[in-house]
Design a protein around this motif. Sequence first.
Motif, PDB file in Angstrom:
ATOM      1  N   UNK A   3       1.107  -0.913  -0.249  1.00 40.08           N
ATOM      2  CA  UNK A   3       0.154  -0.094  -0.057  1.00 40.08           C
ATOM      3  C   UNK A   3       0.651   0.938  -0.165  1.00 40.08           C
ATOM      4  N   UNK A   4       1.860   1.167  -0.774  1.00 39.99           N
ATOM      5  CA  UNK A   4       2.496   2.142  -0.880  1.00 39.99           C
ATOM      6  C   UNK A   4       3.464   2.640  -0.006  1.00 39.99           C
ATOM      7  N   UNK A   5       3.537   1.701   1.410  1.00 43.77           N
ATOM      8  CA  UNK A   5       4.760   1.290   2.625  1.00 43.77           C
ATOM      9  C   UNK A   5       5.372   0.719   2.420  1.00 43.77           C
ATOM     10  N   UNK A   6       6.445   1.167   3.356  1.00 49.69           N
ATOM     11  CA  UNK A   6       7.825   0.449   3.718  1.00 49.69           C
ATOM     12  C   UNK A   6       9.564   1.011   2.604  1.00 49.69           C
ATOM     13  N   UNK A  27       4.307  -4.315  -4.215  1.00 44.06           N
ATOM     14  CA  UNK A  27       5.162  -3.378  -5.302  1.00 44.06           C
ATOM     15  C   UNK A  27       6.314  -3.750  -4.585  1.00 44.06           C
ATOM     16  N   UNK A  28       7.147  -4.895  -6.183  1.00 44.20           N
ATOM     17  CA  UNK A  28       8.358  -5.338  -5.464  1.00 44.20           C
ATOM     18  C   UNK A  28       9.267  -4.644  -6.886  1.00 44.20           C
ATOM     19  N   UNK A  29      10.379  -4.284  -6.274  1.00 41.05           N
ATOM     20  CA  UNK A  29      10.691  -2.846  -7.645  1.00 41.05           C
ATOM     21  C   UNK A  29      10.296  -2.625  -8.415  1.00 41.05           C
ATOM     22  N   UNK A  30       9.994  -2.557  -9.803  1.00 46.70           N
ATOM     23  CA  UNK A  30       8.728  -1.922 -10.718  1.00 46.70           C
ATOM     24  C   UNK A  30       7.630  -2.294 -10.561  1.00 46.70           C
ATOM     25  N   UNK A  31       7.242  -3.039 -10.339  1.00 50.80           N
ATOM     26  CA  UNK A  31       6.410  -4.098 -10.373  1.00 50.80           C
ATOM     27  C   UNK A  31       5.066  -4.602  -9.290  1.00 50.80           C
ATOM     28  N   UNK A  32       4.487  -4.344  -9.765  1.00 52.77           N
ATOM     29  CA  UNK A  32       3.400  -4.210  -8.867  1.00 52.77           C
ATOM     30  C   UNK A  32       1.971  -4.909  -9.163  1.00 52.77           C
ATOM     31  N   UNK A  74       6.242 -13.566   4.601  1.00 53.03           N
ATOM     32  CA  UNK A  74       6.142 -13.890   3.081  1.00 53.03           C
ATOM     33  C   UNK A  74       5.357 -14.199   2.151  1.00 53.03           C
ATOM     34  N   UNK A  75       6.191 -13.669   0.454  1.00 54.90           N
ATOM     35  CA  UNK A  75       5.807 -13.343  -0.986  1.00 54.90           C
ATOM     36  C   UNK A  75       5.807 -14.846  -1.709  1.00 54.90           C
ATOM     37  N   UNK A  76       5.043 -15.383  -2.354  1.00 57.87           N
ATOM     38  CA  UNK A  76       5.163 -16.369  -2.910  1.00 57.87           C
ATOM     39  C   UNK A  76       4.761 -16.770  -3.991  1.00 57.87           C
ATOM     40  N   UNK A  77       3.573 -17.818  -4.597  1.00 65.23           N
ATOM     41  CA  UNK A  77       3.448 -17.935  -5.868  1.00 65.23           C
ATOM     42  C   UNK A  77       2.593 -16.828  -6.478  1.00 65.23           C
ATOM     43  N   UNK A  78       1.717 -15.765  -6.077  1.00 64.26           N
ATOM     44  CA  UNK A  78       1.759 -14.415  -6.820  1.00 64.26           C
ATOM     45  C   UNK A  78       3.176 -13.950  -7.916  1.00 64.26           C
TER      46      UNK A  78
END
Length: 417
Positions: free
Chosen positions: A62-65, A119-124, A151-155
Amino acid sequence: MNSLMRAVNFFFLKVILISIIIGICSAYALKAQQFSFHGSRTKGAVNFTLIRNLIIIPLYINNKGPYNFILDTGVGPLVITDTTIVKDLNLKDLRPIKITGLGKGIEIDAFLSNELSAKVGKASIDYIPTAILKTDILGLSNFMGIRIYGLLGYYFFNSFTVEINYSSKRVIFSLPGTKKKIKGDIVPLQIINNKPYINVELDTKELGIINAKVVVDNGASHAISLETLNEKPFPVPANSIPANLGIGLSGPISGNVGRVPKIRIGNFVLKDVISSYPIYDDVAAKTFILNRNGNLGADILSRFNVTFDYANEIMYLKQNQSFKRPFEHDMSGIEVYVEEDPNKRYFISRIEPNSPAQLAGIHEGDEIISINFSSAKTLNLNDITKTLRSGDGRGIFLSINRNGELLIKLIKLKKRI
């Protein structure tokens, strides 16, 4: 469950917990979109931190981090384990649930959401199915030594062709169909319940050659866990040692640690591989795992640069400089966890019976002040783990704080398996 218990290998608790969460989140996946880039971009990359063989990447929610998340092929939905993130993000409209069915009278309070963006890098991605634990039962921050939020996985893996370069500590991801020459040997994948599976060949002393189906789980720090064979407990080799393999919802998960003489993955052969054998009733019998033999973890995967192509159900393996690194188990009998209050402090969570640590008079709850006269404050968990596996017969000086008393102990490391 206190931090002493939670800080042990979290993998087996994750297996049981995530098996339930996947089923609960399936209805939420209807709105799910994939990660994508804005504009004409087709490729992105992020650097990662590697601790205990696990990949930690920065994730924005959500645009935080950024928040530290473990990139984990072994999970489906986004899983938030650190409860403080709910307040940070001012999350509302969460659906409360109780996860039950494992252990005696044990319930886990959690929330479901399908309103988060990530969002990871430039991908969201928008509307990523998310499970938020009300209490951090996994204890990832204690286990990893830095603040971990989930944890971030399948998507993520299902949205791209994902290259994990363990050599450069970099994740490179590109849209499916992007023209790119991928280096490495091809290993076929099967995607089942949002997880990747492969077939491997086990060359064992007692059972001969076994063709095994294993989930590829780079979120498990071990080499391989062998759980079932023909819907029965996987036979434990004669040359093994008892071990506490982790924590389940109903308490410690026991089992054994041994070795598999050879494991063949595609054209690659790994020798003398450390293997875990959890007690069947503690893990396999309590999950919804069918027609699989075990779990292939990061102590094997980190010896390669790995590319996952979920769209074509292919994994590429290219051996790196760690390929010939010997597989070693802890030689001290010590398990370590971290507390930050606010300074980083290392404590001993468990002592293996009849281990070098027990013989040296080390106790559970002792705080590690220095190792070989190097202050623990200057060390990370990778340093400590490496030292405690550093050589059969090597002497390790440990300065400890026990109830305010400073003690110096000499541990003579022993290769126990």
